[in-house]
Structures are given as structure tokens and as C-alpha cells.
Design a protein around this motif. Structure first.
Motif, PDB file in Angstrom:
ATOM      1  N   ILE A 179      47.142  33.842  36.453  1.00 64.11           N
ATOM      2  CA  ILE A 179      46.900  33.632  37.955  1.00 64.11           C
ATOM      3  C   ILE A 179      48.031  34.433  38.610  1.00 64.11           C
ATOM      4  CG2 ILE A 179      47.283  32.097  39.881  1.00 64.11           C
ATOM      5  CD1 ILE A 179      46.123  29.831  38.343  1.00 64.11           C
ATOM      6  N   ILE A 182      46.856  37.105  45.434  1.00 63.67           N
ATOM      7  CA  ILE A 182      46.159  38.450  46.008  1.00 63.67           C
ATOM      8  C   ILE A 182      46.570  38.531  47.482  1.00 63.67           C
ATOM      9  CG2 ILE A 182      44.076  39.962  46.291  1.00 63.67           C
ATOM     10  CD1 ILE A 182      45.149  39.504  43.358  1.00 63.67           C
ATOM     11  N   THR A 188      43.836  33.882  48.530  1.00 65.89           N
ATOM     12  CA  THR A 188      43.013  34.291  47.977  1.00 65.89           C
ATOM     13  C   THR A 188      43.764  34.305  46.400  1.00 65.89           C
ATOM     14  OG1 THR A 188      41.973  35.786  49.275  1.00 65.89           O
ATOM     15  CG2 THR A 188      41.467  36.258  46.859  1.00 65.89           C
ATOM     16  N   ILE A 189      43.267  33.736  45.268  1.00 64.09           N
ATOM     17  CA  ILE A 189      43.843  33.843  43.987  1.00 64.09           C
ATOM     18  C   ILE A 189      43.123  34.302  42.900  1.00 64.09           C
ATOM     19  CG2 ILE A 189      44.559  32.142  42.166  1.00 64.09           C
ATOM     20  CD1 ILE A 189      45.627  30.252  44.194  1.00 64.09           C
ATOM     21  N   ARG A 190      43.592  35.113  42.005  1.00 68.52           N
ATOM     22  CA  ARG A 190      42.712  35.963  41.082  1.00 68.52           C
ATOM     23  C   ARG A 190      43.172  35.211  39.602  1.00 68.52           C
ATOM     24  NH1 ARG A 190      42.601  42.307  39.370  1.00 68.52           N
ATOM     25  NH2 ARG A 190      42.316  42.120  37.346  1.00 68.52           N
ATOM     26  N   ASP A 192      42.845  35.967  35.586  1.00 64.73           N
ATOM     27  CA  ASP A 192      42.263  36.772  34.437  1.00 64.73           C
ATOM     28  C   ASP A 192      42.364  35.935  33.005  1.00 64.73           C
ATOM     29  OD1 ASP A 192      42.240  39.808  35.037  1.00 64.73           O
ATOM     30  OD2 ASP A 192      43.925  38.904  36.250  1.00 64.73           O
ATOM     31  N   GLU A 231      34.410  30.274  44.923  1.00 64.29           N
ATOM     32  CA  GLU A 231      34.812  31.435  43.746  1.00 64.29           C
ATOM     33  C   GLU A 231      34.053  32.543  44.249  1.00 64.29           C
ATOM     34  OE1 GLU A 231      34.724  31.901  38.934  1.00 64.29           O
ATOM     35  OE2 GLU A 231      33.755  30.110  40.012  1.00 64.29           O
ATOM     36  N   LYS A 233      34.426  35.682  42.968  1.00 68.04           N
ATOM     37  CA  LYS A 233      34.175  36.782  41.745  1.00 68.04           C
ATOM     38  C   LYS A 233      34.320  35.852  40.306  1.00 68.04           C
ATOM     39  CE  LYS A 233      36.017  40.992  43.501  1.00 68.04           C
ATOM     40  NZ  LYS A 233      34.761  41.890  43.227  1.00 68.04           N
ATOM     41  N   CYS A 234      33.787  36.125  39.541  1.00 65.73           N
ATOM     42  CA  CYS A 234      33.541  35.484  38.305  1.00 65.73           C
ATOM     43  C   CYS A 234      33.132  36.303  37.003  1.00 65.73           C
ATOM     44  CB  CYS A 234      32.737  33.965  38.269  1.00 65.73           C
ATOM     45  SG  CYS A 234      32.962  33.115  36.896  1.00 65.73           S
ATOM     46  N   TYR A 241      37.116  39.798  36.548  1.00 63.08           N
ATOM     47  CA  TYR A 241      38.076  38.607  36.769  1.00 63.08           C
ATOM     48  C   TYR A 241      37.471  37.731  37.526  1.00 63.08           C
ATOM     49  CZ  TYR A 241      39.169  41.239  40.798  1.00 63.08           C
ATOM     50  OH  TYR A 241      39.099  41.912  41.999  1.00 63.08           O
ATOM     51  N   CYS A 242      38.146  36.381  37.765  1.00 65.11           N
ATOM     52  CA  CYS A 242      37.572  35.513  38.424  1.00 65.11           C
ATOM     53  C   CYS A 242      38.644  35.192  39.731  1.00 65.11           C
ATOM     54  CB  CYS A 242      37.572  33.979  38.065  1.00 65.11           C
ATOM     55  SG  CYS A 242      36.540  34.028  36.372  1.00 65.11           S
ATOM     56  N   SER A 243      38.046  35.173  40.848  1.00 64.68           N
ATOM     57  CA  SER A 243      38.879  34.914  42.130  1.00 64.68           C
ATOM     58  C   SER A 243      38.481  34.070  42.960  1.00 64.68           C
ATOM     59  CB  SER A 243      39.105  36.312  42.685  1.00 64.68           C
ATOM     60  OG  SER A 243      38.011  36.882  43.281  1.00 64.68           O
TER      61      SER A 243
END
Length: 264
Positions: A179, A182, A188-190, A192, A231, A233-234, A241-243
Motif C-alpha cells: 500500500i 497517492i 487516494t490509496i494504491r 500493488d 475502486e 483502478k483494478c 495496480y489497484c487504487s
């Protein structure tokens, strides 16, 4: 009981689980999940007549799925809000049609630790149910809520940056993902290598329901205000990655579960 739509939804209320088979009622609940609405706003969005809509709202309110309160400036107007939470949806539109046999064959050649094996097991359950028209993402979000509440005790900090750092340390410990923060505005959290969708096939839809639910609880407690988690991005959508974007809300939902299932 005759079905009035090609899908049904299971909601949990303080009085117990309710199965919704009416397309109009599910539409109303979906609208109220987004925000509280006045009668005329629901009327415009559903396209129903006033008597028909009044009947649907009365049934939903009598069954504990929604509530209402008077407008402080105009007592003749009612503001409706949701009291229930969706757990499961059954629909012919949900089917992913994933070839599970080949998917397992490909994944088994890449597994190298217990975390990946258990993550694959979780995905296999979701894929099997989705292939048969059953969406359990709302249920997994609720499971994530409980996990996040317990996790907060291990990662809490008055500073948001430090909270996210502690979350990263916690997940790294269990090899469940990496984690990073961002942005603070919007928050906003990313993630990987998130265990929920690592090596995931492209389904075209977000997959990280447990992470979403965990973030809901963690940041609701942190901000002392309920939050929404989206969510954006996934890996399951083809992203690298997911964000997630987290925003504060003013709504509160409290759901002690009891009672028997009721069809509405």
C-alpha cells in the motif's frame, strides 16, 4: 411467488434478511444507497406514478429497509434514506463465463506461497458463483468491514499519512499487498500485488471487495465519519495496480442481524 424481474437481491435489516424480487424496489434501494432523496426526486428517477411509488416506499419502510424524516424547513416533504445493506445479488446478467479448469491449470504453475494459494481459493469461489449468476461482492465488502474494524486497532494513528504507513507494514507482514498513499485530496490509496486480484484474469469489473470494505471501516473510524470508497483502478479491469478514492459522508448504518428471511 412470481418474480417481477430477472434478478433478486438479499438485504440485511435490523429485523433480519429480506429478499427483494421487485425491480422497482431494487431501483429505489439502489438510488438511496447513493444518497438520501426526497419523494419527488425518487419519482423522477423511477418514472412511476405517485400512488405506485408511495406503495413501494411504504412496503420498504414497513419492512425496515428504508427510513424517512421530515424536512426541517417544510414538514410536508419527506427525505428517504436507506437502513439496510445489500449482501448478495442473483442475476442472469452477472455471469462471467470463466473457464475455471484452464484458469486453475495456469495459476497452479505460478503458485509459490500459501498466501497465493488461499487467494486463488477465494477467487475460485467468486468465479464459480459468478458463472452461475450470483454476485457475493456486497457480502465480501461486509466481511471487509469487520476485518477493517479489527485491523484499525493494529494500525491506528491520528495522522492519515502514518495510518497508511502502518497499514502498509501490516499487509506486508502477511504478504497481502503493498500500500502507498497517492494523494490526500482526494484521499487516494494504491495497492500493488493485492491478494484479492493478484494474477487475476481480466473480468472488466473491480474485484477488491474485501479491501473496499476494510477501507470503509478503517477510515470511518479514523475520520469519525462514515466514508465512501470507490475502486477506480483494478488488476481485474486490466490495470497494473489497484487504487481507491476515499471520501467522507454523513450517513450512518447500524445493522444488528436477527430474524428470518422475508421475500418482498
Amino acid at each position: 411467488m412470481a418474480k417481477t424481474s430477472d434478478y433478486v437481491q438479499l438485504y440485511m435489516t435490523p429485523e433480519g434478511p429480506k429478499i427483494i424480487e421487485s425491480a422497482t424496489k431494487t431501483k429505489i434501494l439502489s438510488l438511496l444507497e447513493e444518497k438520501d432523496l426526497y419523494f419527488d426526486e425518487i419519482l423522477a428517477k423511477t418514472g412511476k406514478s405517485k400512488p405506485t411509488l408511495s406503495n413501494h416506499l411504504k412496503v420498504l419502510e414497513d419492512r425496515g429497509l428504508i427510513g424517512s424524516k421530515s424536512d426541517p424547513y417544510d414538514k410536508r416533504k419527506k427525505l428517504f434514506y436507506i437502513k439496510a445493506r445489500q449482501y448478495v445479488e442473483l442475476s442472469t446478467d452477472i455471469k462471467l463465463n470463466i473457464d475455471l479448469k484452464n484458469y486453475f491449470k495456469n495459476c497452479f504453475t505460478q503458485l509459490d506461497n500459501p498466501v497465493d494459494f488461499y487467494a486463488l481459493s477465494l477467487r475460485s469461489i467468486r468465479f464459480f458463483l459468478s458463472n452461475n449468476g450470483i454476485d457475493i461482492d456486497p457480502l465480501l465488502v461486509n466481511i471487509g468491514n469487520f476485518m477493517g474494524e479489527a485491523m484499525y486497532e493494529q494500525v491506528q494513528s491520528p495522522k492519515t499519512e502514518r495510518l497508511v504507513e502502518n497499514m502498509a507494514i501490516f499487509l506486508n507482514k502477511f504478504e497481502a499487498g503493498h500500500i502507498q498513499l497517492i494523494s490526500k485530496n482526494p484521499l487516494t490509496i494504491r495497492i500493488d500485488d493485492n491478494f484479492e486480484c493478484k494474477d487475476m484474469v481480466n473480468t472488466g469489473i473491480p474485484n477488491c471487495a474485501i479491501a473496499k470494505g476494510s477501507f470503509e471501516s478503517i477510515f470511518s473510524i479514523h475520520f469519525q465519519s462514515e466514508v465512501s470508497v470507490e475502486e477506480i483502478k483494478c488488476v481485474a479491469k486490466g490495470d497494473k495496480y489497484c487504487s481507491f478514492v476515499i471520501k467522507k459522508l454523513d450517513k450512518k448504518i447500524n445493522l444488528p442481524v436477527k430474524g428470518s428471511i422475508e421475500f418482498i
